[in-house]
Design a protein around this motif. Sequence first.
Motif, PDB file in Angstrom:
ATOM      1  N   ILE A 104       6.977   0.558 -37.398  1.00 49.91           N
ATOM      2  CA  ILE A 104       7.960   0.957 -36.383  1.00 49.91           C
ATOM      3  C   ILE A 104       7.969   2.469 -36.201  1.00 49.91           C
ATOM      4  N   PHE A 105       8.082   3.217 -37.305  1.00 51.57           N
ATOM      5  CA  PHE A 105       8.149   4.672 -37.204  1.00 51.57           C
ATOM      6  C   PHE A 105       6.831   5.262 -36.689  1.00 51.57           C
ATOM      7  N   THR A 106       5.716   4.724 -37.144  1.00 52.92           N
ATOM      8  CA  THR A 106       4.420   5.242 -36.726  1.00 52.92           C
ATOM      9  C   THR A 106       4.142   4.909 -35.260  1.00 52.92           C
ATOM     10  N   ALA A 107       4.543   3.724 -34.825  1.00 57.81           N
ATOM     11  CA  ALA A 107       4.361   3.344 -33.423  1.00 57.81           C
ATOM     12  C   ALA A 107       5.170   4.254 -32.512  1.00 57.81           C
ATOM     13  N   ASN A 108       6.393   4.575 -32.928  1.00 53.79           N
ATOM     14  CA  ASN A 108       7.229   5.476 -32.130  1.00 53.79           C
ATOM     15  C   ASN A 108       6.617   6.871 -32.039  1.00 53.79           C
ATOM     16  N   LYS A 109       6.071   7.350 -33.155  1.00 52.51           N
ATOM     17  CA  LYS A 109       5.445   8.661 -33.157  1.00 52.51           C
ATOM     18  C   LYS A 109       4.201   8.678 -32.277  1.00 52.51           C
TER      19      LYS A 109
END
Length: 205
Positions: free
Chosen positions: A89-94
Motif C-alpha cells: 500500500i505505502f509503496t504503491a502510493n509512493k
Amino acid sequence: MDLKNYHEDLSHIRSMMERSSRFISLSGLSGVAAGVVALLGAGYAYYAMESKKVSYINGAGLTFTPDLVQELVFTGLVVLVMAVFCGYIFTANKSKKKGLKIWDATTKRLLVTFAVPLAAGGIFCSALIFHHLIVWVAPTTLVFYGLGLISAERYTLPDVKYLGYCEVALGLFSLFFLGWGLVFWSVGFGVLHIVYGLIMHRKYK
C-alpha cells in the motif's frame, strides 16, 4: 550556460538509468508499518505461550505442544501477510506520486532475488519445527531475512543492505541466547524496521 545544461543532462540520464535498474519507490513508511505489525505479533506470541504455561525465557529446554506450535506458525504467517500488504500500500502510493510503475522487469528481478533466501529459510525453519527445535526458528528467520535484504540491495535502495547486515548480525548473536529468541526477533523485525523506515522516510521522502 552550456555547462549548466550539460550537468542537467547528465543528471537526467543518471536518473533514468537508476529508475531502469533499481526499484526506487520502496517506501520508508512500509518499514515502519512492518515493524509495528511485527511487535504486535510478538506480543501475541508471548501471550499465547504464557497462557499455555510455556515460559520462553527459561532457555532451550522447552516443550511446545502441537497446538501452541500451530498457533505460533499461524501468527507468523499473519504477521508476514499484513507486513507485505502494508508495504504494498505505502509503496504503491509512493510510486503513484512519482509517476512510476510499481510492477516492471526490475520489480520482478527484485522479488526473485529476495525470494530465494526467504524460501530457503522457510524450508529450513519448517525442518526445525518438524524436528521440534522451535527455539532455533527465531535466529534462523533473522539470518535468512537479512541475507535476502543484502541480495535484494542490487535492485533497490542501497541502504537496504545495512538493514540486512543488522538482521544477520542480530540473528547470529541470538544463536548464543536461544531462550531470548522472541526478544531478538522483536528487535530485528520490529524495532530495526521502525528505525530503518523512519530514516528512509526522511531521506527519500
